[in-house]
Enzyme design. Structure first.
Site, short mmCIF file in Angstrom:
data_model
loop_
_atom_site.label_atom_id
_atom_site.label_comp_id
_atom_site.label_asym_id
_atom_site.label_seq_id
_atom_site.Cartn_x
_atom_site.Cartn_y
_atom_site.Cartn_z
N TYR A 33 0.83 -1.21 0.00
CA TYR A 33 0.00 0.00 0.00
C TYR A 33 0.86 1.25 0.00
CZ TYR A 33 0.78 0.97 5.02
OH TYR A 33 1.33 1.28 6.23
N LYS A 151 6.46 -2.01 1.83
CA LYS A 151 5.29 -1.44 2.52
C LYS A 151 4.09 -2.37 2.37
CE LYS A 151 3.13 3.11 3.22
NZ LYS A 151 3.30 3.17 4.67
N GLU A 183 11.75 2.19 14.33
CA GLU A 183 10.87 3.27 13.86
C GLU A 183 9.60 3.29 14.69
OE1 GLU A 183 9.75 2.44 9.74
OE2 GLU A 183 9.69 0.31 10.20
N LEU A 207 10.98 1.12 7.15
CA LEU A 207 10.40 1.60 5.89
C LEU A 207 11.19 2.83 5.45
CD1 LEU A 207 8.00 1.13 3.91
CD2 LEU A 207 6.95 3.10 5.03
N1 PDD Z 1 2.84 4.98 7.34
N2 PDD Z 1 7.50 3.67 8.94
C1 PDD Z 1 6.34 2.98 8.93
C2 PDD Z 1 6.31 1.65 9.62
C3 PDD Z 1 5.20 3.49 8.29
O1 PDD Z 1 4.06 2.79 8.28
C4 PDD Z 1 5.28 4.77 7.67
C5 PDD Z 1 4.12 5.37 6.93
C6 PDD Z 1 6.51 5.47 7.70
C7 PDD Z 1 6.69 6.80 7.05
O2 PDD Z 1 6.71 6.72 5.65
P1 PDD Z 1 6.21 7.91 4.73
O3 PDD Z 1 6.99 9.12 5.13
O4 PDD Z 1 6.52 7.47 3.36
O5 PDD Z 1 4.73 8.09 5.00
C8 PDD Z 1 7.59 4.88 8.33
C9 PDD Z 1 1.68 5.48 6.64
C10 PDD Z 1 1.52 6.95 6.70
C11 PDD Z 1 0.44 4.70 7.12
O6 PDD Z 1 0.58 3.51 7.30
O7 PDD Z 1 -0.64 5.29 7.25
#
Ligand code: PDD
Length: 287
Positions: A33, A151, A183, A207
């Site tokens: 996703y 992801k 994270e 991620l």
């Molecule tokens: N989540 N680490 C994890 C485990 C995440 O699920 C996310 C993002 C990030 C940050 O990635 P980015 O800057 O590309 O959004 C880091 C999204 C926002 C979610 O699951 O809703």
């Protein structure tokens, strides 16, 4: 308001959207996703999310069900149809279904992936209360699988982490593996020491955040020092500041870690400045 959502080539009202009960996303979390934020009706860092999506799919031997241009057009159409000013576009691609349950992947020649997209309206996201007050985090053990760089929709443990945080009267959890922070449940984690921004380096352990890449680039442009290395909860608790980044919360100050207040317990100047720079730059480049 009934949302218009996108399912496999069709724009439909949300209550009419359908996928198979045999879909491998549903049965096996066999899917990936992306979440792209929308500000002023425009997409933030669409290209970064599209490139990461393609990488996630490649890592799982899955194909893109449409071209990047088509993907952009669907994003824009959903934003238009649902009149999103501030909010998110959620996209999910799963390996689809060949009409039964089996651990082995179905034949990609005869099984089309499922592409689902929908919007979430979040008025006030840019000036959220949380960003003004900062958030409190707890630490939990990171027991996720070893390919966190992909992801995937396997979000049960991050959801459990959020619930553990809520139960402890906090907002989120930072995950720790072998003594070092990996994270947040849905964001990347940072600490600030003087003029230095410290965050874990890229590997399969985390991620590769699209917001992370943008914020680190902007921090360097603003003459801040970026150190990509792991840190412990103890180091974080004694740092000047802490914050997280994600597409849904941008730069979010962290004001408490495992009950220890960061500084005065209010958002620090570096996190505040990075949030301003990030929003400012992102708005200019939004498409
Ligand atoms: N989540 N680490 C994890 C485990 C995440 O699920 C996310 C993002 C990030 C940050 O990635 P980015 O800057 O590309 O959004 C880091 C999204 C926002 C979610 O699951 O809703």
């Amino acid at each position: 308001m009934t949302r218009t959502v996108y399912v496999n080539g069709a724009y439909v009202p949300e209550n009419e959207a359908q996928i198979s009960i045999f879909d491998r996303g549903f049965l096996m979390a066999d899917g990936v996703y992306e979440v792209t934020s929308v500000l002023g009706g425009k997409l933030i860092d669409f290209e970064g999310h599209a490139v990461r999506l393609e990488r996630s799919l490649n890592e799982l031997d899955m194909g893109m069900p449409c071209t990047m241009d088509e993907l952009l057009e669907i994003h824009r159409e959903l934003v238009r149809a649902n009149e999103i000013d501030e909010g998110l576009v959620y996209l999910q691609i799963t390996r689809g279904s060949d009409g039964d349950r089996d651990f082995a992947f179905p034949d990609p020649e005869t099984t089309v992936p499922t592409l689902v997209m929908f919007t979430q309206s979040k008025p006030g996201m840019m000036n959220s209360e949380a960003s003004k007050k900062g958030v409190k985090v707890i630490s939990i053990e990171d027991i996720r699988w070893g390919r966190r760089d992909i992801k995937t929709v396997q979000l049960l443990y991050p959801s459990m982490g959020k619930m553990m945080a809520k139960k402890a009267g906090c907002d989120d959890a930072w995950m720790v593996e072998d003594g070092f922070v990996t994270e947040g449940t849905s964001n990347n984690a940072y600490i600030v020491k003087g003029n230095k921004i410290i965050t874990r380096g890229l590997s399969n352990d985390i991620l590769h955040g699209i917001t992370r890449a943008a914020v680190l680039r902007m921090a360097k442009e603003a003459q801040m020092v970026v150190e990509e290395r792991s840190f412990t909860i103890e180091e974080a608790q004694t740092a000047d500041e802490a914050f997280t980044t994600s597409a849904s919360a941008f730069v979010m100050p962290v004001v408490e870690i495992d009950g220890v207040m960061m500084g005065k317990g209010t958002p620090g100047p570096v996190a505040k400045r990075l949030r301003e720079i990030y929003l400012d730059e992102s708005l200019k480049k939004a498409i």
